[in-house]
Design an enzyme around this catalytic site. Structure first.
Site, PDB file in Angstrom:
ATOM      1  N   TYR A 166      91.985 -27.174  19.107  1.00 47.32           N
ATOM      2  CA  TYR A 166      92.561 -27.803  17.895  1.00 47.32           C
ATOM      3  C   TYR A 166      91.952 -29.170  17.688  1.00 47.32           C
ATOM      4  O   TYR A 166      91.694 -29.872  18.648  1.00 47.32           O
ATOM      5  CB  TYR A 166      94.074 -27.967  18.039  1.00 47.32           C
ATOM      6  CG  TYR A 166      94.781 -26.661  18.194  1.00 47.32           C
ATOM      7  CD1 TYR A 166      95.042 -25.872  17.095  1.00 47.32           C
ATOM      8  CD2 TYR A 166      95.162 -26.226  19.448  1.00 47.32           C
ATOM      9  CE1 TYR A 166      95.694 -24.658  17.243  1.00 47.32           C
ATOM     10  CE2 TYR A 166      95.818 -25.031  19.601  1.00 47.32           C
ATOM     11  CZ  TYR A 166      96.081 -24.247  18.496  1.00 47.32           C
ATOM     12  OH  TYR A 166      96.728 -23.052  18.647  1.00 47.32           O
ATOM     13  N   GLU A 206      90.894 -21.486  22.400  1.00 45.21           N
ATOM     14  CA  GLU A 206      92.038 -21.970  21.636  1.00 45.21           C
ATOM     15  C   GLU A 206      91.897 -23.482  21.562  1.00 45.21           C
ATOM     16  O   GLU A 206      92.235 -24.194  22.505  1.00 45.21           O
ATOM     17  CB  GLU A 206      93.341 -21.586  22.324  1.00 45.21           C
ATOM     18  CG  GLU A 206      94.527 -21.819  21.403  1.00 45.21           C
ATOM     19  CD  GLU A 206      95.620 -20.783  21.626  1.00 45.21           C
ATOM     20  OE1 GLU A 206      95.342 -19.592  21.388  1.00 45.21           O
ATOM     21  OE2 GLU A 206      96.692 -21.177  22.042  1.00 45.21           O
ATOM     22  N   TYR A 215     103.006 -24.273  20.080  1.00 43.94           N
ATOM     23  CA  TYR A 215     102.732 -24.775  21.431  1.00 43.94           C
ATOM     24  C   TYR A 215     102.458 -23.611  22.365  1.00 43.94           C
ATOM     25  O   TYR A 215     103.198 -22.619  22.360  1.00 43.94           O
ATOM     26  CB  TYR A 215     103.924 -25.590  21.966  1.00 43.94           C
ATOM     27  CG  TYR A 215     104.156 -26.857  21.178  1.00 43.94           C
ATOM     28  CD1 TYR A 215     103.485 -28.037  21.503  1.00 43.94           C
ATOM     29  CD2 TYR A 215     105.016 -26.868  20.090  1.00 43.94           C
ATOM     30  CE1 TYR A 215     103.671 -29.192  20.772  1.00 43.94           C
ATOM     31  CE2 TYR A 215     105.214 -28.025  19.337  1.00 43.94           C
ATOM     32  CZ  TYR A 215     104.539 -29.179  19.685  1.00 43.94           C
ATOM     33  OH  TYR A 215     104.717 -30.330  18.951  1.00 43.94           O
ATOM     34  N   SER A 216     101.428 -23.770  23.196  1.00 45.75           N
ATOM     35  CA  SER A 216     101.120 -22.731  24.188  1.00 45.75           C
ATOM     36  C   SER A 216     102.125 -22.791  25.330  1.00 45.75           C
ATOM     37  O   SER A 216     102.596 -23.865  25.693  1.00 45.75           O
ATOM     38  CB  SER A 216      99.733 -22.957  24.792  1.00 45.75           C
ATOM     39  OG  SER A 216      98.757 -22.869  23.795  1.00 45.75           O
ATOM     40  N   CYS A 263      90.477 -24.101  26.312  1.00 43.61           N
ATOM     41  CA  CYS A 263      91.605 -24.582  25.510  1.00 43.61           C
ATOM     42  C   CYS A 263      91.641 -26.101  25.513  1.00 43.61           C
ATOM     43  O   CYS A 263      91.492 -26.729  26.560  1.00 43.61           O
ATOM     44  CB  CYS A 263      92.913 -24.016  26.068  1.00 43.61           C
ATOM     45  SG  CYS A 263      94.340 -24.384  25.026  1.00 43.61           S
TER      46      CYS A 263
HETATM   47  P1  NAP Z   1      92.497 -36.171  25.201  1.00 47.20           P
HETATM   48  O1  NAP Z   1      93.323 -36.916  26.190  1.00 47.20           O
HETATM   49  O2  NAP Z   1      92.190 -36.844  23.903  1.00 47.20           O
HETATM   50  O3  NAP Z   1      91.114 -35.744  25.833  1.00 47.20           O
HETATM   51  C1  NAP Z   1      91.043 -35.099  27.055  1.00 47.20           C
HETATM   52  C2  NAP Z   1      89.658 -35.293  27.607  1.00 47.20           C
HETATM   53  O4  NAP Z   1      88.688 -34.584  26.824  1.00 47.20           O
HETATM   54  C3  NAP Z   1      89.225 -36.731  27.643  1.00 47.20           C
HETATM   55  O5  NAP Z   1      88.637 -36.974  28.885  1.00 47.20           O
HETATM   56  C4  NAP Z   1      88.225 -36.808  26.536  1.00 47.20           C
HETATM   57  O6  NAP Z   1      87.250 -37.818  26.736  1.00 47.20           O
HETATM   58  C5  NAP Z   1      87.591 -35.457  26.633  1.00 47.20           C
HETATM   59  N1  NAP Z   1      86.774 -35.102  25.464  1.00 47.20           N
HETATM   60  C6  NAP Z   1      86.713 -35.707  24.259  1.00 47.20           C
HETATM   61  N2  NAP Z   1      85.788 -35.102  23.481  1.00 47.20           N
HETATM   62  C7  NAP Z   1      85.256 -34.102  24.226  1.00 47.20           C
HETATM   63  C8  NAP Z   1      84.229 -33.157  23.975  1.00 47.20           C
HETATM   64  N3  NAP Z   1      83.575 -33.101  22.817  1.00 47.20           N
HETATM   65  N4  NAP Z   1      83.923 -32.273  24.953  1.00 47.20           N
HETATM   66  C9  NAP Z   1      84.577 -32.300  26.142  1.00 47.20           C
HETATM   67  N5  NAP Z   1      85.537 -33.214  26.432  1.00 47.20           N
HETATM   68  C10 NAP Z   1      85.883 -34.092  25.490  1.00 47.20           C
HETATM   69  O7  NAP Z   1      93.172 -34.756  24.975  1.00 47.20           O
HETATM   70  P2  NAP Z   1      94.597 -34.422  24.374  1.00 47.20           P
HETATM   71  O8  NAP Z   1      95.041 -35.508  23.451  1.00 47.20           O
HETATM   72  O9  NAP Z   1      95.504 -34.055  25.472  1.00 47.20           O
HETATM   73  O10 NAP Z   1      94.247 -33.182  23.460  1.00 47.20           O
HETATM   74  C11 NAP Z   1      94.248 -31.881  23.906  1.00 47.20           C
HETATM   75  C12 NAP Z   1      94.016 -30.937  22.737  1.00 47.20           C
HETATM   76  O11 NAP Z   1      94.548 -29.675  23.137  1.00 47.20           O
HETATM   77  C13 NAP Z   1      94.725 -31.335  21.460  1.00 47.20           C
HETATM   78  O12 NAP Z   1      93.811 -31.227  20.396  1.00 47.20           O
HETATM   79  C14 NAP Z   1      95.828 -30.274  21.349  1.00 47.20           C
HETATM   80  O13 NAP Z   1      96.150 -29.982  20.021  1.00 47.20           O
HETATM   81  C15 NAP Z   1      95.167 -29.085  22.027  1.00 47.20           C
HETATM   82  N6  NAP Z   1      96.060 -28.004  22.492  1.00 47.20           N
HETATM   83  C16 NAP Z   1      97.304 -28.237  22.969  1.00 47.20           C
HETATM   84  C17 NAP Z   1      98.111 -27.151  23.355  1.00 47.20           C
HETATM   85  C18 NAP Z   1      99.534 -27.327  23.834  1.00 47.20           C
HETATM   86  O14 NAP Z   1     100.203 -26.325  23.970  1.00 47.20           O
HETATM   87  N7  NAP Z   1     100.025 -28.495  24.055  1.00 47.20           N
HETATM   88  C19 NAP Z   1      97.597 -25.872  23.297  1.00 47.20           C
HETATM   89  C20 NAP Z   1      96.303 -25.673  22.829  1.00 47.20           C
HETATM   90  C21 NAP Z   1      95.539 -26.754  22.446  1.00 47.20           C
HETATM   91  P3  NAP Z   1      87.155 -39.194  25.906  1.00 47.20           P
HETATM   92  O15 NAP Z   1      88.283 -39.244  24.932  1.00 47.20           O
HETATM   93  O16 NAP Z   1      87.267 -40.268  26.956  1.00 47.20           O
HETATM   94  O17 NAP Z   1      85.806 -39.180  25.264  1.00 47.20           O
END
Ligand code: NAP
Length: 411
Positions: free
Chosen positions: A411, A409, A201-202, A369
């Site tokens: 995923y 970064e 986790y970041s 990210c």
């Molecule tokens: P999410 O709610 O599924 O999506 C966030 C937004 O991004 C939504 O508006 C979505 O639109 C949009 N989106 C979907 N496909 C896209 C694309 N190709 N280009 C640009 N925007 C797009 O996001 P989440 O579930 O929070 O996921 C965040 C990601 O960050 C995860 O994969 C996680 O592993 C990663 N992450 C997390 C951390 C941490 O520390 N927690 C650190 C680094 C990375 P629609 O779905 O409406 O199309």
């Protein structure tokens, strides 16, 4: 007696399973697809790996940087490596092999000239980044942290159950920088009866703590209830973390990360592009800047933040309270009933003039990210706005990576 025949020796590339946090960075980086994994380990195919070293700088833990001199015909197979819990001891080579070894300093593969960056982003930090500490606590020596806060940062009526979790380390040193990550060891065992691997986790807090001067840090955790295809799936660590109560303890390893770091010199500008929980490092960097707002040393902050709706955008309330002359906020909402679907890359295009202005300044670093899928979209948008101004994106992209000014970064 006949002299022994020379034996072909291989400097075999291996990954230390005790330190690896299974983040997939190496597999994504490897230009020849030599790295693969199963539910247990990440491994390197000795028949494919050419020792190019492209995977070494981006690895957040250094677990990738392990090498063994072996007789080529007896190299560790993929099956061997997949079964390991720890690296095998160095074995002495047979005499005939030792006799044909190149000099010691020639055995390390020379990195090719272009390994200062991975395909899309840099694998070196910005020149002024502070020194990061990594691997202070490992799978074998985790540290116990205490939960001092755990609350939801998205609307209670939405499906996005995202938590802000604050962990306190008491008297134990846990020095971190914005952009780094930690590993959490969830309790229990996996389907094979082995202890769960750490989940990464970041940090969502700056280097001086979630509460300045306290030995604590924060994370942004989304409760996983379905996989990427939308099928029901129970996220082992995310559910464990989201359900923790104040005073509960967790096992932590890390910190990790040596490249996705912020510049440390005055008047450095940040372009931050994130989706969902990918906002964690952006919150950390923004808070670092906010705490020194009175110094007059801050550069400009430009944020592109994507979420389904305002209520599913983590930290929406506190974010919108930040002064407009401190941070330039651009929200891309994809499922807000009253608005057309927008992604972060759409807003980058809309703000082309300002993005270009910042890109022209060598004090600007870009951080991306969140969802893997955004990577291509963001790169396309950056290419378009650059080309609109008559510049060659290939050249600028190369400069940004070489100077540690473009970081991903995803995923
Ligand atoms: P999410 O709610 O599924 O999506 C966030 C937004 O991004 C939504 O508006 C979505 O639109 C949009 N989106 C979907 N496909 C896209 C694309 N190709 N280009 C640009 N925007 C797009 O996001 P989440 O579930 O929070 O996921 C965040 C990601 O960050 C995860 O994969 C996680 O592993 C990663 N992450 C997390 C951390 C941490 O520390 N927690 C650190 C680094 C990375 P629609 O779905 O409406 O199309």
């Amino acid at each position: 007696m006949n002299a022994a025949l020379p034996v072909d020796v291989l400097k075999q590339h291996l990954i230390d399973p005790e330190i690896c946090i299974r983040c997939n960075t190496c597999e994504e980086t490897c230009p020849v697809d030599a790295i693969t994994h199963d539910s247990n380990n990440y491994v390197v195919d000795p028949d494919i790996c050419n020792g190019c070293m492209a995977c070494v700088p981006p690895c957040p833990t250094g677990s990738i940087d392990n090498w063994r001199l072996v007789v080529r015909a007896q190299a560790y197979t993929l099956a061997d490596q997949l079964g390991w819990d720890e690296l095998p001891r160095e074995e002495a080579l047979p005499e005939a092999a030792a006799a044909v070894l190149p000099p010691a300093d020639a055995t390390a593969p020379e990195p090719p000239a272009n390994v200062a960056y991975t395909a899309a982003g840099a694998s070196v930090p910005p020149w002024s980044a502070a020194h990061p500490y990594v691997n202070l606590y490992t799978h074998k020596t985790p540290v116990t942290a205490t939960v001092v806060g755990n609350y939801r940062v998205t609307g209670a009526d939405t499906d996005s159950d995202i938590h802000h979790l604050v962990l306190d380390f008491g008297e134990l040193p846990f020095p971190v920088l914005e952009g780094q990550s930690i590993g959490i060891l969830p309790p229990g065992v996996d389907a094979q009866g082995r202890p769960h691997h750490a989940r990464q986790y970041s940090l969502a807090s700056p280097r001086d703590g979630e509460r300045a001067g306290y030995n604590n840090l924060s994370l942004t955790v989304k409760r996983v209830t379905e996989d990427h295809q939308g099928n029901a799936a129970h996220g082992v660590c995310s559910n464990y973390l989201c359900d923790l109560a104040k005073h509960d303890t967790v096992q932590v390893i890390g910190p990790f990360g040596q490249t996705f770091l912020m510049p440390n010199h005055p008047r450095a500008n940040l372009i931050m592009i994130c989706t969902g929980t990918g906002s964690a490092p952006m919150r950390a960097m923004t808070e670092r800047y906010r705490r020194r707002i009175d110094t007059g040393e801050n550069g400009r902050l430009m944020l592109f933040f994507g979420a389904r709706t305002e209520r599913e955008l983590p930290y929406f309330g506190p974010l919108m309270k930040l002064p407009r002359d401190f941070i330039d906020i651009n929200l891309a909402l994809s499922r807000e009933a009253s608005q057309p679907k927008r992604y972060v890359q759409d807003l980058i295009r809309e703000r082309a003039a300002d993005v270009l202005g910042l890109l022209a300044d060598r004090n600007t670093c870009i951080y991306v990210c969140g969802l893997k899928g955004m990577e291509v979209g963001v790169l396309d948008a950056l290419r378009e706005v650059t080309m609109q101004s008559g510049q060659d994106w290939t050249i600028l992209h190369d400069v940004l990576r070489r100077e540690g000014r473009l970081h991903f970064e995803t995923y």
